[in-house]
Design a protein around this motif. Structure first.
Motif, PDB file in Angstrom:
ATOM      1  N   GLY A   7      47.381  13.237  42.564  1.00  0.00           N
ATOM      2  CA  GLY A   7      47.384  12.404  41.365  1.00  0.00           C
ATOM      3  C   GLY A   7      46.520  13.068  40.316  1.00  0.00           C
ATOM      4  N   LYS A   8      46.529  12.515  39.128  1.00  0.00           N
ATOM      5  CA  LYS A   8      45.725  13.055  38.045  1.00  0.00           C
ATOM      6  C   LYS A   8      44.239  12.961  38.384  1.00  0.00           C
ATOM      7  CE  LYS A   8      44.941  12.623  33.061  1.00  0.00           C
ATOM      8  NZ  LYS A   8      45.279  11.860  31.831  1.00  0.00           N
ATOM      9  N   ILE A   9      43.490  14.048  38.124  1.00  0.00           N
ATOM     10  CA  ILE A   9      42.048  14.020  38.348  1.00  0.00           C
ATOM     11  C   ILE A   9      41.401  13.283  37.185  1.00  0.00           C
ATOM     12  CG2 ILE A   9      39.958  15.414  38.579  1.00  0.00           C
ATOM     13  CD1 ILE A   9      41.616  17.526  39.979  1.00  0.00           C
ATOM     14  N   LEU A  10      40.781  12.153  37.464  1.00  0.00           N
ATOM     15  CA  LEU A  10      40.277  11.247  36.434  1.00  0.00           C
ATOM     16  C   LEU A  10      38.787  11.409  36.165  1.00  0.00           C
ATOM     17  CD1 LEU A  10      42.184   8.043  37.600  1.00  0.00           C
ATOM     18  CD2 LEU A  10      42.857   9.668  35.809  1.00  0.00           C
ATOM     19  N   LEU A  11      38.104  12.245  36.930  1.00  0.00           N
ATOM     20  CA  LEU A  11      36.649  12.344  36.835  1.00  0.00           C
ATOM     21  C   LEU A  11      36.220  13.032  35.541  1.00  0.00           C
ATOM     22  CD1 LEU A  11      33.947  11.830  38.262  1.00  0.00           C
ATOM     23  CD2 LEU A  11      34.164  14.101  39.291  1.00  0.00           C
ATOM     24  N   ARG A  12      35.362  12.344  34.780  1.00  0.00           N
ATOM     25  CA  ARG A  12      34.798  12.863  33.541  1.00  0.00           C
ATOM     26  C   ARG A  12      33.303  12.561  33.517  1.00  0.00           C
ATOM     27  NH1 ARG A  12      39.174  13.934  29.980  1.00  0.00           N
ATOM     28  NH2 ARG A  12      37.798  13.915  28.162  1.00  0.00           N
ATOM     29  N   TRP A  13      32.602  13.026  32.467  1.00  0.00           N
ATOM     30  CA  TRP A  13      31.148  12.878  32.426  1.00  0.00           C
ATOM     31  C   TRP A  13      30.695  12.496  31.033  1.00  0.00           C
ATOM     32  CZ3 TRP A  13      28.548  13.144  36.928  1.00  0.00           C
ATOM     33  CH2 TRP A  13      27.144  13.089  36.892  1.00  0.00           C
ATOM     34  N   CYS A  14      29.712  11.592  30.973  1.00  0.00           N
ATOM     35  CA  CYS A  14      29.089  11.218  29.712  1.00  0.00           C
ATOM     36  C   CYS A  14      27.729  11.910  29.626  1.00  0.00           C
ATOM     37  CB  CYS A  14      28.911   9.703  29.607  1.00  0.00           C
ATOM     38  SG  CYS A  14      28.021   9.193  28.099  1.00  0.00           S
ATOM     39  N   ASP A  15      27.571  12.797  28.653  1.00  0.00           N
ATOM     40  CA  ASP A  15      26.316  13.523  28.506  1.00  0.00           C
ATOM     41  C   ASP A  15      25.229  12.671  27.869  1.00  0.00           C
ATOM     42  OD1 ASP A  15      27.183  15.938  29.645  1.00  0.00           O
ATOM     43  OD2 ASP A  15      28.201  16.498  27.796  1.00  0.00           O
ATOM     44  N   SER A  16      25.594  11.543  27.280  1.00  0.00           N
ATOM     45  CA  SER A  16      24.592  10.632  26.718  1.00  0.00           C
ATOM     46  C   SER A  16      23.953   9.784  27.808  1.00  0.00           C
ATOM     47  CB  SER A  16      25.229   9.719  25.663  1.00  0.00           C
ATOM     48  OG  SER A  16      25.726  10.469  24.576  1.00  0.00           O
ATOM     49  N   CYS A  17      24.775   9.301  28.732  1.00  0.00           N
ATOM     50  CA  CYS A  17      24.282   8.435  29.819  1.00  0.00           C
ATOM     51  C   CYS A  17      23.989   9.201  31.099  1.00  0.00           C
ATOM     52  CB  CYS A  17      25.302   7.330  30.099  1.00  0.00           C
ATOM     53  SG  CYS A  17      25.636   6.251  28.695  1.00  0.00           S
ATOM     54  N   HIS A  18      24.480  10.460  31.185  1.00  0.00           N
ATOM     55  CA  HIS A  18      24.293  11.308  32.375  1.00  0.00           C
ATOM     56  C   HIS A  18      24.918  10.689  33.618  1.00  0.00           C
ATOM     57  CE1 HIS A  18      21.717  13.855  29.979  1.00  0.00           C
ATOM     58  NE2 HIS A  18      20.935  12.833  29.688  1.00  0.00           N
ATOM     59  N   VAL A  19      26.141  10.169  33.457  1.00  0.00           N
ATOM     60  CA  VAL A  19      26.829   9.501  34.566  1.00  0.00           C
ATOM     61  C   VAL A  19      28.295   9.909  34.594  1.00  0.00           C
ATOM     62  CG1 VAL A  19      25.297   7.492  34.478  1.00  0.00           C
ATOM     63  CG2 VAL A  19      27.429   7.485  33.149  1.00  0.00           C
ATOM     64  N   PRO A  20      28.950   9.774  35.765  1.00  0.00           N
ATOM     65  CA  PRO A  20      30.399   9.978  35.824  1.00  0.00           C
ATOM     66  C   PRO A  20      31.119   8.822  35.158  1.00  0.00           C
ATOM     67  CG  PRO A  20      29.584   9.198  37.937  1.00  0.00           C
ATOM     68  CD  PRO A  20      28.378   9.443  37.073  1.00  0.00           C
ATOM     69  N   VAL A  21      32.195   9.126  34.448  1.00  0.00           N
ATOM     70  CA  VAL A  21      33.012   8.110  33.790  1.00  0.00           C
ATOM     71  C   VAL A  21      34.470   8.418  34.107  1.00  0.00           C
ATOM     72  CG1 VAL A  21      33.684   7.066  31.586  1.00  0.00           C
ATOM     73  CG2 VAL A  21      31.323   7.794  31.947  1.00  0.00           C
ATOM     74  N   LEU A  22      35.262   7.378  34.339  1.00  0.00           N
ATOM     75  CA  LEU A  22      36.651   7.549  34.762  1.00  0.00           C
ATOM     76  C   LEU A  22      37.636   7.374  33.613  1.00  0.00           C
ATOM     77  CD1 LEU A  22      36.199   5.642  38.111  1.00  0.00           C
ATOM     78  CD2 LEU A  22      36.393   8.114  37.813  1.00  0.00           C
ATOM     79  N   GLY A  23      37.170   7.566  32.406  1.00  0.00           N
ATOM     80  CA  GLY A  23      38.021   7.493  31.223  1.00  0.00           C
ATOM     81  C   GLY A  23      37.494   8.412  30.141  1.00  0.00           C
ATOM     82  N   LYS A  24      38.229   8.525  29.043  1.00  0.00           N
ATOM     83  CA  LYS A  24      37.868   9.461  27.982  1.00  0.00           C
ATOM     84  C   LYS A  24      36.714   8.979  27.121  1.00  0.00           C
ATOM     85  CE  LYS A  24      42.414  11.653  27.673  1.00  0.00           C
ATOM     86  NZ  LYS A  24      43.551  12.016  26.784  1.00  0.00           N
ATOM     87  N   VAL A  25      36.408   7.681  27.181  1.00  0.00           N
ATOM     88  CA  VAL A  25      35.319   7.128  26.390  1.00  0.00           C
ATOM     89  C   VAL A  25      34.397   6.318  27.296  1.00  0.00           C
ATOM     90  CG1 VAL A  25      34.695   5.686  24.427  1.00  0.00           C
ATOM     91  CG2 VAL A  25      36.817   7.010  24.359  1.00  0.00           C
ATOM     92  N   CYS A  26      33.101   6.579  27.185  1.00  0.00           N
ATOM     93  CA  CYS A  26      32.099   5.820  27.932  1.00  0.00           C
ATOM     94  C   CYS A  26      31.901   4.466  27.267  1.00  0.00           C
ATOM     95  CB  CYS A  26      30.793   6.611  27.955  1.00  0.00           C
ATOM     96  SG  CYS A  26      29.413   5.777  28.774  1.00  0.00           S
ATOM     97  N   ALA A  27      31.414   3.500  28.019  1.00  0.00           N
ATOM     98  CA  ALA A  27      31.130   2.183  27.445  1.00  0.00           C
ATOM     99  C   ALA A  27      30.090   2.265  26.336  1.00  0.00           C
ATOM    100  CB  ALA A  27      30.661   1.217  28.536  1.00  0.00           C
ATOM    101  N   CYS A  28      29.290   3.330  26.320  1.00  0.00           N
ATOM    102  CA  CYS A  28      28.297   3.502  25.261  1.00  0.00           C
ATOM    103  C   CYS A  28      28.939   3.959  23.960  1.00  0.00           C
ATOM    104  CB  CYS A  28      27.222   4.493  25.695  1.00  0.00           C
ATOM    105  SG  CYS A  28      27.753   6.240  25.657  1.00  0.00           S
ATOM    106  N   GLY A  29      30.215   4.326  24.003  1.00  0.00           N
ATOM    107  CA  GLY A  29      30.937   4.787  22.827  1.00  0.00           C
ATOM    108  C   GLY A  29      31.078   6.283  22.723  1.00  0.00           C
ATOM    109  N   ALA A  30      30.365   7.036  23.568  1.00  0.00           N
ATOM    110  CA  ALA A  30      30.433   8.493  23.513  1.00  0.00           C
ATOM    111  C   ALA A  30      31.721   9.009  24.151  1.00  0.00           C
ATOM    112  CB  ALA A  30      29.232   9.098  24.225  1.00  0.00           C
TER     113      ALA A  30
END
Length: 469
Positions: A7-30
């Protein structure tokens, strides 16, 4: 090893929160960026025991730990001869650990970004300034004329870190000779450099609570879609609903979704008699926490009868699932309902067979059970973040290095996992070894048949029974 896309690899990263995110936009807006993990890319959290093990492996080899305190790390299991886990930190794969069955040990495999997190005190080479651009930019090997110094502990075939005179890491590789031999060479290869695609690593401290918050909109969407799936299936199939519960993370996430969709439903637990003590504990804890009835069925006696006739189950001959799970569950369903609807924690990222499976199906061995998979599209990170979000009581074995919960003798386990089980549960494992040794003697099998785990596979086939019932 061949790359396996489920399946599509969904793992992404937010450099503002320093956490894995499973979408193109973090809840913080970054905006987030993709993490280049090896397919199938079903990464999971590194628990404290995982981090301790990895840091011990890296410290023993390089003299320095890899995972800093307070940083989130992920482990991504990749296709390998036995077991290899990529280590994700700061939004990049910074290294891996690989199990070597013949030596019963783990080997560290750093990537250049590991130097952002640790400074190796052993197993390094220092190169001349003139060799730097060729090694750093072109991936050239370290040749004898370009070598300035080599750590005395380097042995042939060791993973090593390649440094400049100022201590900058410009590559990693594997030593072709030991330190003594390297000191006598005027030409030839000292280190074969491993080529790694450039990646961005931005370390930073965070917690799993931060990761849950960063993924909240995504978790809410996945939860809502799965809840609707459960309600639709239940409406179209007016049968008594149940949840097939194994004590593992996927069946726990499934239970949480089903409970929100339909309210409390009973659990079906197939007790093979070969479960971990922690699994029995988890079944009782979950049932008590959510006020659920548990319908248990066990047929351990039949397992040992079959063992005496067939020998141990193997990955390409998993008669154990039919004998200990499917057939007993069929009898249980006959006794209580005649027919039922069971929600099962099957996910497509687990295997080719499950990726190709329908979301609603009947198993030929249990025709009286209609099965449905609410979290078929979820990755392991969806599951874990959801469990953390719900503060659900998960099986303690996950905190002890196991990434998959089932029978402790499961032939589908790699030798690394079986070695962990042996160390963690010596009494359980010694009983199983005695049974294997008896069959080995009875059949006149090779002396290393047990030690090398040869009992786990009979031939070249790879038959995977549906054990999620």
């Amino acid at each position: 090893m061949a790359r396996l896309y489920l399946g599509k690899i969904l793992l992404r990263w937010c450099d503002s929160c320093h956490v894995p995110v499973l979408g193109k936009v973090c809840a913080c807006g970054a905006q987030t960026r993709p993490v280049a993990v090896t397919p199938p890319g079903d990464a999971r959290p590194a628990f404290p025991d995982d981090a301790e093990r990895i840091n011990r492996i890296y410290s023993e080899h390089f003299g320095a730990p890899l995972i800093p305190e307070g940083h989130l790390a992920l482990l991504n299991k990749v296709p390998a001869k036995d077991r290899m886990d990529e280590i994700v930190l700061g939004g990049a794969v910074v290294g891996a650990v690989r199990y070597i069955p013949e030596e019963q040990r783990w080997e560290p495999l750093p990537r250049p970004n590991a130097a952002l997190l640790m400074r190796p005190m052993r197993r390094y080479v220092i190169v001349d300034d003139g060799a730097v651009p060729f090694i750093r930019d072109e991936g050239a090997s370290v040749l004898a004329p370009g070598l300035t110094s080599i750590d005395p502990s380097v042995a042939e075939d060791d993973p090593v870190v390649i440094l400049t005179r100022t201590g900058e890491c410009i590559g990693v590789g594997r030593a072709k000779v030991d330190a003594v031999t390297a000191g006598t060479m005027e030409r030839g290869v000292i280190v074969r450099t491993r080529r790694n695609a450039p990646s961005v690593c931005i370390p930073g401290k965070a917690t799993w609570e931060d990761a849950v918050a960063a993924n909240e909109p995504i978790l809410a969407e996945y939860e809502s879609t799965s809840i609707q799936f459960v309600r639709d299936v239940a409406a179209k199939n007016p049968l008594p609903p149940t949840v097939s519960y194994s004590g593992g993370k996927d069946s726990l996430a499934t239970l949480l979704v089903v409970k929100k969709a339909l309210g409390p439903v009973p659990l079906l637990f197939a007790d093979t008699g070969l479960e971990f003590p922690e699994t029995y504990e988890n079944v009782d804890t979950v049932a008590a926490r959510y006020g659920l009835d548990v319908f248990r069925v066990s047929d351990e006696e039949t397992f040992w009868e079959e063992f005496e006739e067939r020998g141990p189950p193997a990955v390409d001959n998993r008669w154990c699932c039919r004998v200990c799970k499917l057939h007993p569950l069929g009898r249980l369903i006959d006794e209580h309902w005649g027919e039922c609807l069971s929600f099962i924690g099957q996910r497509k990222y687990e295997s080719v067979r499950r990726m190709r499976s329908r979301r609603v199906w009947r198993n030929g061995h249990v025709p009286q059970q209609l099965s449905a998979a609410p979290i078929q599209q979820w990755t392991a990170m969806h599951v874990w973040l959801y469990i953390f979000r719900e503060k659900a009581p998960y099986n303690r074995l996950y905190e002890q290095g196991l990434d998959r919960i089932g029978c402790f003798i499961c032939p589908s386990s790699d030798l690394a996992t079986l070695d962990m089980i042996n160390n963690a549960c010596p009494d359980l494992w010694s009983t199983w070894r005695e049974r294997l040794a008896g069959w080995q003697e009875k059949q006149g099998l090779p002396p290393d048949w047990v030690e090398r785990g040869l009992w786990r596979k009979r031939g070249d086939a790879d038959e995977e029974e549906d054990s999620y019932n």
